[in-house]
Design a protein around this motif. Sequence first.
Motif, PDB file in Angstrom:
ATOM      1  N   HIS A  18       1.952   9.233  -0.527  1.00  0.00           N
ATOM      2  CA  HIS A  18       2.150   8.566   0.763  1.00  0.00           C
ATOM      3  C   HIS A  18       1.359   7.262   0.821  1.00  0.00           C
ATOM      4  O   HIS A  18       1.891   6.237   1.272  1.00  0.00           O
ATOM      5  CB  HIS A  18       1.731   9.495   1.910  1.00  0.00           C
ATOM      6  CG  HIS A  18       1.843   8.856   3.256  1.00  0.00           C
ATOM      7  ND1 HIS A  18       3.046   8.704   3.895  1.00  0.00           N
ATOM      8  CD2 HIS A  18       0.895   8.319   4.066  1.00  0.00           C
ATOM      9  CE1 HIS A  18       2.845   8.091   5.054  1.00  0.00           C
ATOM     10  NE2 HIS A  18       1.543   7.855   5.182  1.00  0.00           N
ATOM     11  N   PHE A  19       0.123   7.297   0.388  1.00  0.00           N
ATOM     12  CA  PHE A  19      -0.691   6.084   0.389  1.00  0.00           C
ATOM     13  C   PHE A  19      -0.084   5.008  -0.502  1.00  0.00           C
ATOM     14  O   PHE A  19      -0.075   3.822  -0.142  1.00  0.00           O
ATOM     15  CB  PHE A  19      -2.134   6.390  -0.039  1.00  0.00           C
ATOM     16  CG  PHE A  19      -3.029   6.720   1.111  1.00  0.00           C
ATOM     17  CD1 PHE A  19      -3.985   5.817   1.552  1.00  0.00           C
ATOM     18  CD2 PHE A  19      -2.929   7.934   1.763  1.00  0.00           C
ATOM     19  CE1 PHE A  19      -4.817   6.113   2.622  1.00  0.00           C
ATOM     20  CE2 PHE A  19      -3.756   8.246   2.830  1.00  0.00           C
ATOM     21  CZ  PHE A  19      -4.703   7.334   3.267  1.00  0.00           C
ATOM     22  N   GLU A  20       0.452   5.418  -1.637  1.00  0.00           N
ATOM     23  CA  GLU A  20       1.086   4.448  -2.538  1.00  0.00           C
ATOM     24  C   GLU A  20       2.365   3.886  -1.929  1.00  0.00           C
ATOM     25  O   GLU A  20       2.577   2.671  -1.923  1.00  0.00           O
ATOM     26  CB  GLU A  20       1.400   5.101  -3.881  1.00  0.00           C
ATOM     27  CG  GLU A  20       0.184   5.372  -4.730  1.00  0.00           C
ATOM     28  CD  GLU A  20       0.526   6.126  -6.016  1.00  0.00           C
ATOM     29  OE1 GLU A  20       1.713   6.127  -6.422  1.00  0.00           O
ATOM     30  OE2 GLU A  20      -0.396   6.712  -6.597  1.00  0.00           O
ATOM     31  N   ASP A  21       3.226   4.763  -1.415  1.00  0.00           N
ATOM     32  CA  ASP A  21       4.534   4.345  -0.900  1.00  0.00           C
ATOM     33  C   ASP A  21       4.445   3.569   0.404  1.00  0.00           C
ATOM     34  O   ASP A  21       5.122   2.559   0.575  1.00  0.00           O
ATOM     35  CB  ASP A  21       5.439   5.566  -0.689  1.00  0.00           C
ATOM     36  CG  ASP A  21       5.789   6.279  -1.979  1.00  0.00           C
ATOM     37  OD1 ASP A  21       5.569   5.703  -3.068  1.00  0.00           O
ATOM     38  OD2 ASP A  21       6.266   7.436  -1.900  1.00  0.00           O
ATOM     39  N   GLU A  22       3.648   4.061   1.332  1.00  0.00           N
ATOM     40  CA  GLU A  22       3.634   3.496   2.676  1.00  0.00           C
ATOM     41  C   GLU A  22       2.550   2.432   2.898  1.00  0.00           C
ATOM     42  O   GLU A  22       2.720   1.553   3.727  1.00  0.00           O
ATOM     43  CB  GLU A  22       3.459   4.617   3.714  1.00  0.00           C
ATOM     44  CG  GLU A  22       4.559   5.660   3.680  1.00  0.00           C
ATOM     45  CD  GLU A  22       5.934   5.101   4.002  1.00  0.00           C
ATOM     46  OE1 GLU A  22       6.034   4.173   4.837  1.00  0.00           O
ATOM     47  OE2 GLU A  22       6.924   5.593   3.417  1.00  0.00           O
ATOM     48  N   LEU A  23       1.446   2.557   2.190  1.00  0.00           N
ATOM     49  CA  LEU A  23       0.316   1.652   2.438  1.00  0.00           C
ATOM     50  C   LEU A  23      -0.012   0.768   1.237  1.00  0.00           C
ATOM     51  O   LEU A  23      -0.930  -0.052   1.307  1.00  0.00           O
ATOM     52  CB  LEU A  23      -0.917   2.472   2.836  1.00  0.00           C
ATOM     53  CG  LEU A  23      -0.733   3.404   4.040  1.00  0.00           C
ATOM     54  CD1 LEU A  23      -1.947   4.292   4.212  1.00  0.00           C
ATOM     55  CD2 LEU A  23      -0.463   2.595   5.295  1.00  0.00           C
ATOM     56  N   GLN A  24       0.731   0.962   0.156  1.00  0.00           N
ATOM     57  CA  GLN A  24       0.494   0.227  -1.080  1.00  0.00           C
ATOM     58  C   GLN A  24      -0.979   0.275  -1.494  1.00  0.00           C
ATOM     59  O   GLN A  24      -1.586  -0.716  -1.897  1.00  0.00           O
ATOM     60  CB  GLN A  24       0.956  -1.248  -0.969  1.00  0.00           C
ATOM     61  CG  GLN A  24       2.452  -1.439  -0.889  1.00  0.00           C
ATOM     62  CD  GLN A  24       3.038  -1.035   0.449  1.00  0.00           C
ATOM     63  OE1 GLN A  24       2.512  -1.394   1.484  1.00  0.00           O
ATOM     64  NE2 GLN A  24       4.119  -0.280   0.415  1.00  0.00           N
ATOM     65  N   GLN A  25      -1.561   1.470  -1.386  1.00  0.00           N
ATOM     66  CA  GLN A  25      -2.957   1.685  -1.778  1.00  0.00           C
ATOM     67  C   GLN A  25      -3.031   2.877  -2.713  1.00  0.00           C
ATOM     68  O   GLN A  25      -2.389   3.897  -2.488  1.00  0.00           O
ATOM     69  CB  GLN A  25      -3.844   1.962  -0.557  1.00  0.00           C
ATOM     70  CG  GLN A  25      -4.030   0.795   0.363  1.00  0.00           C
ATOM     71  CD  GLN A  25      -4.999   1.111   1.487  1.00  0.00           C
ATOM     72  OE1 GLN A  25      -5.456   2.239   1.635  1.00  0.00           O
ATOM     73  NE2 GLN A  25      -5.300   0.115   2.292  1.00  0.00           N
ATOM     74  N   ASP A  26      -3.809   2.711  -3.743  1.00  0.00           N
ATOM     75  CA  ASP A  26      -4.061   3.815  -4.652  1.00  0.00           C
ATOM     76  C   ASP A  26      -5.349   4.507  -4.231  1.00  0.00           C
ATOM     77  O   ASP A  26      -6.386   3.853  -4.099  1.00  0.00           O
ATOM     78  CB  ASP A  26      -4.204   3.319  -6.097  1.00  0.00           C
ATOM     79  CG  ASP A  26      -2.879   2.871  -6.685  1.00  0.00           C
ATOM     80  OD1 ASP A  26      -1.848   3.459  -6.319  1.00  0.00           O
ATOM     81  OD2 ASP A  26      -2.884   1.942  -7.507  1.00  0.00           O
TER      82      ASP A  26
END
Length: 81
Positions: A18-26
């Motif tokens: 979710h963080f990768e897909d929605e917030l572009q954060q690893d």
Amino acid sequence: MKLSRAQLELLTHQVTQHFEDELQQDIGQFEAEFLIEFFCDKIGPHYYNKGLSDASVTVSQRAELIVEAIEELTQADALAD
């Protein structure tokens, strides 16, 4: 609320995705597990209590239907006359 290792692993994957897909954060596994534990501790009791409240309402409604069904089956007392 205690999660099994399998549940925690699944949720950890979902949170990191979710963080990768929605917030572009690893975020790492440790950070994801920390977030999950935080939300379980802080928000979990609210949902637990809501579930109990909903179950209580459902049981009360069903009990009321049972009482009504029993009243319908009750025969007039012939000795009362």
